[in-house]
Design an enzyme around this catalytic site. Structure first.
Site, mmCIF file in Angstrom:
data_model
loop_
_atom_site.group_PDB
_atom_site.id
_atom_site.type_symbol
_atom_site.label_atom_id
_atom_site.label_comp_id
_atom_site.label_asym_id
_atom_site.label_seq_id
_atom_site.Cartn_x
_atom_site.Cartn_y
_atom_site.Cartn_z
ATOM 1 N N ALA A 122 18.407 5.763 6.231
ATOM 2 C CA ALA A 122 18.779 5.627 4.829
ATOM 3 C C ALA A 122 18.302 4.327 4.221
ATOM 4 O O ALA A 122 17.908 4.278 3.065
ATOM 5 C CB ALA A 122 20.304 5.734 4.677
ATOM 6 N N CYS A 123 18.364 3.240 4.976
ATOM 7 C CA CYS A 123 18.143 1.954 4.329
ATOM 8 C C CYS A 123 17.077 1.093 4.976
ATOM 9 O O CYS A 123 16.438 0.297 4.306
ATOM 10 C CB CYS A 123 19.445 1.163 4.285
ATOM 11 S SG CYS A 123 20.112 0.788 5.916
ATOM 12 N N GLY A 124 16.884 1.173 6.267
ATOM 13 C CA GLY A 124 15.937 0.293 6.905
ATOM 14 C C GLY A 124 16.471 -1.116 7.025
ATOM 15 O O GLY A 124 17.643 -1.382 6.807
#
Length: 270
Positions: free
Chosen positions: A110-112
């Site tokens: 989702a975000c890294g």
């Protein structure tokens, strides 16, 4: 390499008929452990496919490598049952990542993760100065990119569950496209492709992403020398701040002939 898609049973409900049980195609999500010279660096959740591009792009975005020659070898580790661990050997003279970069946690799709904590930290760590890039684009050319990117999303057609990143030239020609459950992974795969093809810096190009333009994606584009970042959805405030500071052109809500130009409007030939 793992499967790009998987089949799972689903109960289909609709207002027009009786419930139906049938198989459904889903985008695969599997962990990929990245090692450097056998030492674990990070674990990212990704869609299998173009893993070498993903790892090369991740290392480029983190400032570990700058060209294809900085990577001696990449290989899947034989000590794992599946091809979900990839080991990188850097070329002699290339400084390995220090311990502060090691991720002791899983990076979600989702975000890294962002290796730099602030815009101030990035100011002193820019391999390319995109502000001087003279590329100019017409709104008409920009308007063609979302549809062309969508048309190249082969796995999305089967699953409806993947982000995409596409690299275009100033005339709207599609140079590369990559898909992944993580939008940051899709961008890393494109940048890794460019690095392995000896195309960095990506002067005169547009990076088009299928979702929103986050700070991290803007950072990755800047690190690869991309002068124009365009997104189907909205940018974040920090993404706009970074793009303005770096001299990048940032376009959001690019949908057909409508778009918002947040920074670098001088590159848009009106």
């Amino acid at each position: 390499m793992g499967r790009i898609t998987v089949r799972r049973p689903v109960l289909r409900l609709s207002a027009s008929g009786a419930p139906v049980r049938r198989p459904d195609t889903l985008a695969a999500e599997e962990p990929l452990e990245i090692r450097v010279a056998g030492k674990p660096l990070t674990i990212t959740m990704r869609t299998p496919g173009h893993d070498f591009d993903l790892v090369a792009g991740f290392l480029a975005a983190e400032g570990v490598v700058a060209r294809a020659a900085d990577i001696a070898t990449m290989r899947y580790c034989a000590d794992t049952e599946e091809q979900n661990t990839l080991d990188v050997v850097l070329s002699p003279g290339v400084t390995p990542p220090d311990d502060s970069m090691t991720r002791a946690f899983t990076t979600t799709s989702a975000c890294g993760v962002c290796g730099k904590a602030s815009i101030e930290a990035l100011r002193s760590d820019r391999p390319y100065e995109v502000a001087a890039d003279p590329v100019r684009l017409t709104p008409a050319v920009l308007a063609t990119m979302p549809e062309r990117l969508r048309g190249a999303q082969r796995v999305f057609d089967r699953t409806g569950g993947l982000h995409a990143a596409g690299l275009f030239d100033a005339d709207g020609g599609l140079l590369a496209v990559r898909e992944d459950v993580g939008r940051h992974n899709a961008v890393d795969k494109v940048i890794g492709w460019a690095l392995r093809q000896e195309r960095l810096p990506l002067a005169g190009t547009v990076l088009m992403v299928s979702g929103r333009a986050s700070f991290e994606l803007t950072q990755k584009a800047m690190t690869a020398g991309v002068p124009v970042l365009a997104a189907v959805s909205a940018p974040s405030s920090l993404a706009v701040d970074l793009a303005e500071d770096a001299g990048m052109t940032l376009v959001g809500f690019l949908r057909g002939e409508n778009m918002n130009v947040y920074t670098g409007a001088e590159r848009i030939a009106l």
